[in-house]
Enzyme design. Structure first.
Site, PDB file in Angstrom:
ATOM      1  N   LYS A 172       0.816  -1.211   0.000  1.00 32.97           N
ATOM      2  CA  LYS A 172       0.000   0.000   0.000  1.00 32.97           C
ATOM      3  C   LYS A 172       0.861   1.278   0.000  1.00 32.97           C
ATOM      4  O   LYS A 172       2.061   1.224   0.238  1.00 32.97           O
ATOM      5  CB  LYS A 172      -0.942  -0.007   1.207  1.00 32.97           C
TER       6      LYS A 172
HETATM    7  C1  LIG Z   1     -10.202  -2.691  -1.628  1.00 28.88           C
HETATM    8  C2  LIG Z   1      -9.552  -3.449  -0.506  1.00 28.88           C
HETATM    9  N1  LIG Z   1     -10.197  -3.557   0.666  1.00 28.88           N
HETATM   10  C3  LIG Z   1      -9.656  -4.211   1.708  1.00 28.88           C
HETATM   11  C4  LIG Z   1      -8.413  -4.791   1.617  1.00 28.88           C
HETATM   12  C5  LIG Z   1      -7.863  -5.539   2.788  1.00 28.88           C
HETATM   13  O1  LIG Z   1      -6.749  -4.905   3.334  1.00 28.88           O
HETATM   14  P1  LIG Z   1      -5.874  -5.643   4.440  1.00 28.88           P
HETATM   15  O2  LIG Z   1      -4.943  -6.568   3.749  1.00 28.88           O
HETATM   16  O3  LIG Z   1      -5.141  -4.512   5.140  1.00 28.88           O
HETATM   17  O4  LIG Z   1      -6.810  -6.321   5.366  1.00 28.88           O
HETATM   18  C6  LIG Z   1      -7.691  -4.696   0.426  1.00 28.88           C
HETATM   19  C7  LIG Z   1      -6.362  -5.310   0.312  1.00 28.88           C
HETATM   20  O5  LIG Z   1      -5.676  -5.274  -0.658  1.00 28.88           O
HETATM   21  C8  LIG Z   1      -8.275  -4.007  -0.676  1.00 28.88           C
HETATM   22  O6  LIG Z   1      -7.639  -3.922  -1.853  1.00 28.88           O
END
Ligand SMILES: Cc1ncc(COP(=O)(O)O)c(C=O)c1O
Length: 374
Positions: A172
């Protein structure tokens, strides 16, 4: 991109003995809240946890419906299933963002929340979404996994909806390895969410280990174990300081791609929407239908042969068996996402890319297009 400051800060945490939630998490939360311009920021273990906690705190449960876009990562909808609720998956529009008209069409008496996703690092139409949410008296929980540092009409993402969930996963724009943040201006909701992130233990449970803390606590509801550690926050504090610089780098690379490919009718470049600062977490392109003799999968393979790794963001939710079972989603219900997905791929884009890396990507994409144009 991890720098020496992050490394030293992690070492400092390890030497200090505070390796779980402690003063650095508090500092990171305060700095993130200030950066975003919001009253509360609650650091958590992931964006998935952030979404789960936010929806739980808003009372989503069995029998409820939560509206999500189909062009997203599975986590956006998995958390809805974890709560025993039904994800109501709606189509996107040509901007690749959730369609506001489709949301409106899918609101029922059981709808309990709307979860738009700021796809690729560019905000959805928040003015329209907020107006819609207010009209139907529904909370907007923004999935801002891609959107740290992004804005809408000059206001940073993080203070528009009832709750906003960020991801600090390794790829990210701001990373703590794994991690996330929930932001809100709602004091009561913030209190409830904070409780839920650490077992449901009464406020500032982590303080019980400090000099001013007390051994006594109460568990007021069955919470989760979603807290961020000081080791993660050590990264976050410095990453936040560098975030605007990372974004400038991403935008510079995106500008190079845009300039290099603007003449090609064979590919469609990421849409640019007015009044938004695109932070280019992703650079999704689409093949123009009928302009190449190969499809998306072969295009990806050809790039791979030229040593360029790409990805697809995302396989739409309605194509996954779990969501087909949960809400009977079929391809016919998502004509826009289906047409996008068939031709969709993301080019590599990250701040550490050297000018030679960027030139390699441009060269390989150009070569494949010139080889296979019809
Ligand atoms: C649109 C979206 N929402 C949620 C997430 C989940 O993030 P995390 O890995 O921090 O839980 C991601 C992960 O890539 C994502 O692309």
């Amino acid at each position: 991109m991890i720098g020496e400051d992050e490394i030293q800060e992690v070492v400092d945490s390890l030497r200090s003995g505070w390796i779980t939630t402690g003063p650095k998490v508090k500092r990171f939360e305060a700095q993130f809240a200030e950066y975003v311009g919001v009253r509360h920021a609650i650091a958590v273990s992931s964006c998935t946890a952030a979404l789960h906690v936010a929806l739980t705190a808003l009372g989503v449960g069995p029998g409820d419906e939560v509206i999500v876009p189909t062009l997203t990562f599975c986590a956006t909808a998995n958390v809805v299933l974890h709560l025993g609720a039904t994800p109501v998956i709606v189509d996107v529009d040509q901007s690749m963002q959730i369609s506001v008209a489709e949301i409106e069409r899918h609101i029922t008496p059981r709808t309990r929340a709307i979860v738009p996703v700021h796809y690729a690092g560019q905000a959805c139409d928040l003015a329209e979404l907020l107006a819609l949410a207010e009209r139907h008296n529904l909370p907007l929980v923004e999935d801002a996994a891609h959107a740290a540092g992004s804005d809408y009409r000059g206001v940073r993402i993080g203070s528009h909806g009832r709750a906003v969930a960020f991801s600090f996963y390794a790829t990210k724009n701001l990373t703590t390895g794994e991690g996330g943040m929930i932001t809100t201006n709602d004091d009561d909701l913030a209190g409830r969410m904070r409780l839920l992130t650490l077992h449901g233990m009464s406020r500032d449970a982590w303080k019980r280990y400090t000099e001013t803390g007390s051994w006594h606590y109460e568990v007021v509801e069955a919470g989760y174990k979603n807290n961020m550690t000081d080791i993660q926050a050590s990264l976050g504090i410095h990453q936040l300081r560098r975030l605007d610089g990372f974004i400038t780098e991403r935008q510079r690379i995106a500008a190079e791609y845009l300039a290099a490919f603007s003449e090609f009718s064979e590919i469609l470049l990421p849409p640019r929407l007015p009044g938004r600062n695109h932070v280019y977490h992703l650079f999704p392109i689409r093949l123009s239908p009928g302009r190449l003799s190969i499809g998306r999968d072969e295009f990806i393979r050809q790039l791979q042969e030229r040593r360029i790794g790409t990805s697809v963001h995302f396989i739409p939710l309605h194509r996954h068996p779990v969501f087909q079972r949960a809400c009977g989603a079929t391809a016919e219900q998502y004509p826009v996402a289906e047409a996008l997905y068939e031709n969709l791929l993301s080019l590599p884009l990250y701040p550490r890319m050297s000018p030679a890396d960027v030139a390699d990507v441009i060269g390989a994409v150009t070569d494949v297009i010139e080889h296979y144009r019809v």
